[in-house]
Enzyme design. Structure first.
Site, PDB file in Angstrom:
ATOM      1  CE  LYS A   1      44.840  42.157  46.005  1.00  0.00           C
ATOM      2  NZ  LYS A   1      43.977  41.065  45.582  1.00  0.00           N
TER       3      LYS A   1
ATOM      4  CD  GLN B   1      44.115  37.621  44.396  1.00  0.00           C
ATOM      5  OE1 GLN B   1      44.326  38.427  45.295  1.00  0.00           O
ATOM      6  NE2 GLN B   1      43.801  38.001  43.163  1.00  0.00           N
TER       7      GLN B   1
ATOM      8  CG  ASP C   1      38.072  41.855  47.356  1.00  0.00           C
ATOM      9  OD1 ASP C   1      38.655  42.904  47.004  1.00  0.00           O
ATOM     10  OD2 ASP C   1      38.531  40.716  47.140  1.00  0.00           O
TER      11      ASP C   1
END
Ligand code: NDP
Length: 283
Positions: free
Chosen positions: A51, A95, A118
């Site tokens: 990322k 995460q 997200d």
């Protein structure tokens, strides 16, 4: 049979984002993503590194917050709240997985919906269900982008999604429904699965079992999207679909690797740019 080359769609998406970010920077706006990682999960370390690389390529600033394994829930929430208030940060990503003693759902709920790139916040999930503009979970969003790029019309199609996880199966089904497909969601308790999949114009496999979807489960001319990322005994990446056999029957299919996988990060970046624009009243 035509391959749905997610890798190419992802590249194009990243190139377009790079231009958008340049324009934003000319106006003094610097998109920034904050990623929080708790503990030392080795797969997560690789994902976060990827990322960061893609952020770098596109020109998005990247802040990494590495918290130790023994982090307390309050400490995690405190960091999230601090990032929520920080005007320089446009997107926040936690995460997963995080250590089991922490409540990940509470952590997701604490991320400001405006920075939830997200698409996991209940408000954003709710907006997706209501058909409103929102941040869509990156993998299903990536699948939708592939459909769009290949001009695949979903209206009236029988779509069967195998898998009902909160990050893939459920939002995938909702995205397809929002585009007027007739959607069936299958899972581990589904009976006569292959009878259902054989009716499908579109199959999305998000199961996590290598080569689970075999050619006898697929009707002639179907479109098959393989979300699965599994490693076989030799460490090779395999999808959820028995690609070599299924490809002979279908009209379109995504390969693994090079299909859905690269789209996920590209759509994360799309969400960061969107969040930045919204926060700066440009959308
Ligand atoms: P989960 O394990 O959370 O969900 C798997 C789903 O598959 C569950 O809903 C489960 O049913 C269902 N399932 C399991 N066994 C069967 C079966 N025998 N028949 C029918 N359904 C079954 O996985 P994820 O959704 O997180 O991920 C799915 C796959 O996609 C994995 O391979 C993962 O690595 C990959 N993935 C890829 C991404 C990408 O970027 N391309 C991103 C995220 C995931 P039940 O709910 O009843 O248990």
């Amino acid at each position: 049979m035509e391959l749905l080359k997610g890798k190419e769609v992802a590249k194009k998406t990243r190139e377009n984002l790079k231009k958008e970010v340049l324009t934003l920077k000319e106006e003094g706006i610097n998109p920034k993503l904050a990623v929080i990682m708790v503990g030392n999960d080795s797969a997560s370390q690789i994902y976060v590194r990827n990322k960061s690389k893609v952020c770098n390529e596109i020109g998005i600033e990247f802040d990494e917050y590495l918290l130790p394994e023994e982090t307390k829930q309050e400490e995690l929430l405190e960091l999230i709240k601090k990032l929520n208030e920080d005007k320089a940060i446009n997107g926040i990503l936690l995460q997963s997985p995080i250590p089991k003693n922490l409540d990940i759902n509470e952590a997701f709920r604490t991320i400001s919906p405006e920075k939830d790139v997200d698409g996991f916040h209940p408000i954003n999930v709710g907006k997706l269900v209501l058909g409103q503009d929102t941040f869509i979970s990156c993998t299903p969003y990536g699948v939708m982008k592939i459909f769009e790029d290949y001009n695949i019309n979903l209206e009236g199609k029988n779509a069967v999604v195998i898998g009902r996880s909160n990050i893939v199966g459920k939002p995938m089904s909702q995205c397809l429904l929002n585009k007027n497909a007739t959607v069936t969601i299958c899972h581990s308790k589904t009976k006569n699965l292959s009878e259902i999949t054989k009716q499908a114009d579109i199959i999305v496999a998000a199961i996590g079992k290598p080569c689970f979807v075999t050619e006898d489960m697929v009707k002639e001319g179907a479109i098959v999207i393989d979300v699965g990322i599994n490693r076989d005994s030799e460490g090779k990446i395999k999808g959820d679909v028995d690609f070599e056999k299924v490809k002979e029957k279908v009209s379109y299919i995504t390969p693994v690797p090079g299909g859905v996988g690269p789209m996920t990060i590209a759509m994360l970046m799309t969400n960061v740019v969107k969040a930045t624009k919204k926060q700066n009243k440009l959308l």
